[in-house]
Design an enzyme around this catalytic site. Structure first.
Site, PDB file in Angstrom:
ATOM      1  CB  SER A 125      -0.897  -0.011   1.254  1.00 54.42           C
ATOM      2  OG  SER A 125      -1.514   1.227   1.429  1.00 54.42           O
ATOM      3  CE1 TYR A 150      -3.139  -0.141   5.379  1.00 51.99           C
ATOM      4  CE2 TYR A 150      -3.645  -2.473   5.622  1.00 51.99           C
ATOM      5  CZ  TYR A 150      -3.409  -1.370   4.814  1.00 51.99           C
ATOM      6  OH  TYR A 150      -3.430  -1.508   3.455  1.00 51.99           O
ATOM      7  CE  LYS A 154      -1.296  -4.515   3.470  1.00 52.55           C
ATOM      8  NZ  LYS A 154      -1.521  -5.835   2.845  1.00 52.55           N
TER       9      LYS A 154
END
Ligand code: WQD
Length: 338
Positions: A125, A150, A154
């Site tokens: 992302s 989050y 990644k």
């Protein structure tokens, strides 16, 4: 060729399964249905006429992952979508994110590294860039300290994959998505957020259909053209096609390094107010909204420098913002008409 798609019943996963099947790949889907439903299989078959193999399986269960690869020893290509992805939720429940996004990745890689050769496409992302210094963002931009658990999963995931490719037969491509929106032109599959949508476009379409009273715009005092945040909204089918091209690059051994990174976006930034205006134009209706305080963790602006994906993958987006919003709006109307 048999390809494992984890999270293949999710929003981006299901659109990618359709494009893989169009390209003749045999697809096996693993999904734990925590954020999707088996109904999505019907949508995939309605589009392609091909029922993918589906196994309900939680990748957090290491023994299940090992058993899967024993039963499917010919799987050497994996597109890994399965992960938790709500920024806000990750702040309140970090261990859910570290377990679900990191442990599962490790178990998958442990199986693949036993093979002579394996191809791995990772769903990453633009969040890893945080607030990049320069716009548009290119792949060499520094990866910033994550602004949420989050985002950290990644970043950690990318580092784990990078280290493993150095000592195994795994070749990997990290795809850094910007903001995926829209739905397949057939209206058979699309975004199905569970509960209150966290993301802008599904909240807009649910407001447009009357499910939500009004949209809250998180701040209009940012240093942007109209004061609202800027993002790069990419049609989910364009995004899905990029995954197939990336996989084919590895399968055909066109990759020049064992790990390659590509930004996937349109290259154009759109503000929240511009997205609202696009919705009003394609729907022909006014969208009720109010300006509220900024949302914690939002970056001011993020949109992709797409040159690397354009020139090396030979891929570029086809849908405009209005076309993407129109597809999301038509999907919302179809889902609510059921
Ligand atoms: C976009 C803009 C909000 C909702 C996140 C993840 C990213 C990816 C996509 C998973 C921002 C504004 C939003 C609302 C608003 N997720 N907004 N009112 O935060 O850019 O990206 O989702 O892969 O990794 O970080 O997307 O759609 O939540 O927000 O004003 O009700 O819309 O402030 O400026 P975001 P978003």
């Amino acid at each position: 060729m048999k390809i494992l798609v984890t999270g293949g019943l999710g929003f981006i996963g299901s659109h990618t399964v359709v494009e893989l099947q169009h390209e003749g790949f045999e697809v096996i889907i693993i999904d734990n249905l925590s954020n999707s439903s088996e109904e999505v299989l019907k949508g995939i078959v309605a589009i392609t006429g091909i029922m993918p193999v589906f196994e309900k399986l939680d990748l957090r269960d290491k023994a299940s992952v090992q058993d899967f690869f024993k039963r499917h020893s010919d799987v050497t290509g994996v597109i890994h979508f399965a992960a938790s992805k709500a920024v806000g939720e990750s702040v309140g429940n970090p261990l859910l994110y570290y377990e679900n996004n990191i442990n599962t990745l490790i178990y998958l890689l442990q199986e693949l590294q036993q093979k002579q050769e394996a191809n791995f496409i990772f769903s990453s992302s633009c969040t890893v860039y945080g607030q990049a210094e320069t716009m548009p963002v290119n792949e060499n931009a520094s990866v910033k300290p994550a602004m949420s658990p989050y985002g950290n999963t990644k970043q950690i995931g990318e580092e784990i994959i990078t280290d493993v490719t150095k000592v195994s037969g795994i070749n990997a491509i990290l795809l850094r998505y910007f903001n995926p929106i829209g739905a397949h032109s057939s209206r058979e599959i699309g975004e199905l957020p569970i509960g209150t949508p966290q993301n802008l476009v599904p909240f807009i379409t649910q407001t447009g259909i009357g499910l939500r009273k009004e949209l809250s715009v998180y701040g209009d005092d940012y240093p942007t053209s109209d004061g609202t945040c800027v993002r790069d909204y990419i049609h989910v089918v364009d995004l899905a096609k990029a995954h197939v091209i990336a996989l084919q690059r590895l399968v055909n051994k066109k990759n020049v390094d064992k790990i390659e990174i590509f930004n996937l976006g349109t290259g154009t930034g759109s503000s929240v107010l511009e997205v609202i205006a696009a919705f009003e134009k394609v729907s022909g209706q006014k969208l009720p909204y109010k300006i509220v305080d900024r949302r914690e963790g939002d970056v001011i602006s993020a949109y992709a420098n797409t040159e690397k994906a354009n020139n090396i993958l030979g891929w570029k987006t086809e849908s405009t913002l209005e076309e993407s919003i129109a597809s999301a709006w038509e999907w919302e109307q179809k889902v609510r008409s059921k």
